[in-house]
Design a protein around this motif. Sequence first.
Motif, short mmCIF file in Angstrom:
data_model
loop_
_atom_site.label_atom_id
_atom_site.label_comp_id
_atom_site.label_asym_id
_atom_site.label_seq_id
_atom_site.Cartn_x
_atom_site.Cartn_y
_atom_site.Cartn_z
N GLU A 132 -10.34 6.25 1.96
CA GLU A 132 -10.53 4.86 2.41
C GLU A 132 -11.08 3.97 1.29
OE1 GLU A 132 -13.05 6.21 5.58
OE2 GLU A 132 -11.32 7.53 5.72
N LEU A 133 -11.90 4.60 0.42
CA LEU A 133 -12.47 3.81 -0.67
C LEU A 133 -11.37 3.37 -1.63
CD1 LEU A 133 -14.99 2.74 -1.96
CD2 LEU A 133 -15.34 4.95 -3.05
N PHE A 169 -8.91 -2.44 7.60
CA PHE A 169 -8.51 -1.11 8.05
C PHE A 169 -9.18 -0.74 9.38
CE2 PHE A 169 -7.97 -1.43 3.56
CZ PHE A 169 -6.83 -0.70 3.28
N PHE A 202 -17.36 -0.96 0.08
CA PHE A 202 -17.65 -0.14 -1.09
C PHE A 202 -19.09 0.36 -0.99
CE2 PHE A 202 -14.70 -3.42 -3.15
CZ PHE A 202 -13.58 -2.65 -2.88
N GLN A 213 -8.20 3.06 -0.89
CA GLN A 213 -7.35 2.10 -0.19
C GLN A 213 -8.00 0.72 -0.19
OE1 GLN A 213 -6.89 3.88 3.63
NE2 GLN A 213 -5.11 5.09 3.02
N GLY A 214 -9.29 0.70 0.11
CA GLY A 214 -10.00 -0.58 0.14
C GLY A 214 -9.94 -1.26 -1.22
N ALA A 215 -10.12 -0.48 -2.27
CA ALA A 215 -10.10 -1.05 -3.62
C ALA A 215 -8.71 -1.60 -3.95
CB ALA A 215 -10.51 0.01 -4.64
N ALA A 216 -7.69 -0.83 -3.60
CA ALA A 216 -6.32 -1.29 -3.89
C ALA A 216 -6.02 -2.54 -3.07
CB ALA A 216 -5.32 -0.19 -3.56
N ALA A 217 -6.44 -2.55 -1.80
CA ALA A 217 -6.13 -3.68 -0.94
C ALA A 217 -6.82 -4.95 -1.41
CB ALA A 217 -6.52 -3.36 0.50
N CYS A 218 -7.93 -4.82 -2.13
CA CYS A 218 -8.63 -6.00 -2.66
C CYS A 218 -8.06 -6.44 -4.00
CB CYS A 218 -10.10 -5.72 -2.88
SG CYS A 218 -11.04 -5.63 -1.39
N GLY A 219 -7.04 -5.77 -4.47
CA GLY A 219 -6.46 -6.15 -5.75
C GLY A 219 -7.30 -5.74 -6.94
N LEU A 220 -8.13 -4.71 -6.80
CA LEU A 220 -8.87 -4.22 -7.96
C LEU A 220 -7.91 -3.44 -8.85
CD1 LEU A 220 -12.26 -2.92 -6.51
CD2 LEU A 220 -11.61 -5.21 -7.21
N THR A 221 -8.10 -3.58 -10.16
CA THR A 221 -7.26 -2.79 -11.07
C THR A 221 -7.70 -1.34 -11.02
OG1 THR A 221 -8.79 -3.16 -12.85
CG2 THR A 221 -6.97 -4.71 -12.68
N ARG A 242 -1.71 -8.46 -3.67
CA ARG A 242 -2.80 -7.96 -2.81
C ARG A 242 -3.94 -8.96 -2.68
NH1 ARG A 242 -2.30 -1.81 -4.94
NH2 ARG A 242 -0.43 -1.30 -3.75
N GLU A 281 -13.03 -9.68 -10.44
CA GLU A 281 -11.73 -9.14 -10.81
C GLU A 281 -10.66 -10.23 -10.68
OE1 GLU A 281 -11.78 -6.18 -11.90
OE2 GLU A 281 -9.89 -5.16 -11.49
N ARG A 307 -14.91 -9.74 2.65
CA ARG A 307 -14.43 -9.32 1.33
C ARG A 307 -12.98 -9.76 1.15
NH1 ARG A 307 -14.62 -2.98 0.46
NH2 ARG A 307 -12.74 -3.10 1.74
N ASN A 331 -14.29 -0.03 5.62
CA ASN A 331 -14.48 0.71 4.37
C ASN A 331 -15.14 -0.13 3.29
OD1 ASN A 331 -12.37 -0.99 4.03
ND2 ASN A 331 -10.95 0.48 3.16
N ARG A 366 -16.03 1.37 -11.59
CA ARG A 366 -17.07 0.83 -10.73
C ARG A 366 -17.27 1.61 -9.44
NH1 ARG A 366 -18.78 -4.08 -12.85
NH2 ARG A 366 -18.19 -3.90 -15.03
N LEU A 367 -16.22 2.29 -8.98
CA LEU A 367 -16.33 2.94 -7.68
C LEU A 367 -16.21 4.46 -7.76
CD1 LEU A 367 -14.18 0.38 -5.68
CD2 LEU A 367 -16.67 0.60 -5.68
N MET A 409 0.85 -1.19 0.00
CA MET A 409 0.00 0.00 0.00
C MET A 409 0.88 1.24 0.00
SD MET A 409 -3.12 -0.90 -0.10
CE MET A 409 -4.22 0.31 0.59
N THR A 423 -10.98 -0.84 -12.93
CA THR A 423 -12.19 -1.24 -12.21
C THR A 423 -12.51 -0.25 -11.11
OG1 THR A 423 -11.67 -3.54 -12.63
CG2 THR A 423 -13.27 -3.11 -10.91
#
Lengths: 270, 274
Positions: free
Chosen positions: B159-160, A106, A112, B162-170, A99, A126, A175, A110, B177-178, A68, B173
Amino acid sequence: MSIHSLPTTTCAEPVPQTALQALDLTVRYRGRAALRGVNLTVADGSVTALIGPSGCGKTSFLNCINRMTDLIAGCEVSGTLSLFGEDVLTDGSNLLALRRRVGMIFQRANPFPLSIRRNLDLPLREYGIRSASERAGRLEQALRDVGLWREVIDRLDDPALALSGGQRQRLCIARAIALEPQVLLMDEPCSGLDPHATAAIEDLIHGWHGRYTVLIVTHNLAQARRVSDHTAVFWLQDGAGTLVEHGPTGALFAAPRHPVTADYVAGRAG
Amino acid sequence: MRDRLSAVAAWGAAGMVLAAFAWLIGDVLWRGLPGLSWQFLVSAPADAGRAGGIASILLATVWILAIAIGTALPLGLATAVWLAEFGHRQPRLQGHVNHALDVLAGVPSIVFGLFGNAFFAVTLGLGFSILSGGLTLACMALPILVRVTGAGLQAVPAELRQGAAACGLTQWTTLSRLLLPAALPALLAGTLLGIGRALAETAALIFTSGYVDRYPGSVFDSARALSVHIYDLAMNVPGGERNGYASALVLVALILCINLATHALARGWQRSMS
Ligand SMILES: Nc1ncnc2c1ncn2[C@@H]1O[C@H](COP(=O)(O)OP(=O)(O)O)[C@@H](O)[C@H]1O
Ligand SMILES: [Mg+2]
């Protein structure tokens, strides 16, 4: 069973595999060291609590493990960090794959701003899971694993933001584990939650022993003693955070070797 | 005593703003309503606009707006996304783009008119046409659109991401999507603001889309926008006041509608972000 887990060894005394190894890990923000010279080895399937006062680099340490740190402008990581023997920090390594192997929870839940279902469905898609039935199966399993399934079964298509704080955090955990990670990084996951919701999350961590390698940052020493089998104490030294002591939780709390640890666990410092 | 005075001054100022608004609306209503009818909206102007209605003018206005928004929207969206999500990788270019937008936002509309005339009408050979006018308005609306959309993207909580990056979203996406759904109300509000500004624009259009008050046959025809029509009736056509005021009433009504829609969107957006 995790798709990543390795075949069980047949030796009489299985040596726990190393999940994570940091050597001389240093984090700088705009040239200023925030975390310096961390050496830490974490065994596969163990739960490690990271404790220490605010600002001593615990979050920075976690952020290195799933990179991160890449998102933070001016942040620079040096030293080596390996995950099951693979280098994490080289530029060439596949970030998205990393990842997915390393989930992160966190301090502030958070989810979505989508429906409960889409929160899990989006990362699973994904991840390349084309079959809708497989995604639905993983969704159900992950929500069952975090004890949320019964609570949300009839409102999967409602907005996730309508859930309570504790439910949101468990949704975020679901998630992460829906992707079947090997490692879970939890950064003060209970600090915004009431005791009841906190207990629910501690129960989850108890149930994970051997399944995920967990690193959990907590300011709650009692929580560290309850959930972890190893504890790592971070402290500020010469203006930067560092790891001062690491060992089995019982021994560390009973007989701390480092003086600052002794003061901290006795509540005299920090 | 000072408190009382400043309170009176503040109330007085607010009252004056309201009074000016009421007077303006009242004046336009008073003088515009007699000329306004269904027939006025659906018939073409005659006798240089003294008689007949504004049907061809409305059609031209819609075409010009469509060109302007159709161009400015994709361009503005792409620019805002680049600035907010990718620009930090090329900080110098990012700085130049930001600077250019600030300058563009401050340029008086008459200058846009001259530029549009020189570039679209003459250099690109589009002549006095709906296309020249629409493209000129697109340049004018661009800064508003980029700024409002950019603000919408920046308002998405960290946070949104960060959450997306931490889930491995490209990144794609995460964006599609967000982030964009979260910024959509801002994008719509920016578009409406852009339309509002374009609707009210006269100076930029006189030199680009021109005066011709016939029904336009294609985007290459010269055509007269509503604001230009009002200007022409007021300044160049003796005896055109009645229809000029009726046209002004239509324009004010359109702009008020757009304002209300923008406010409604902004309110909905604030609620969804909290
Ligand atoms: N994005 C950042 N930019 C600059 N400095 C940072 C950033 N994040 C953390 N720091 C600094 O690094 C140090 C360690 O922070 P952190 O890792 O968050 O500690 P902890 O989680 O133990 O409270 C602090 O001094 C903090 O101010
Ligand atoms: Mg922290």
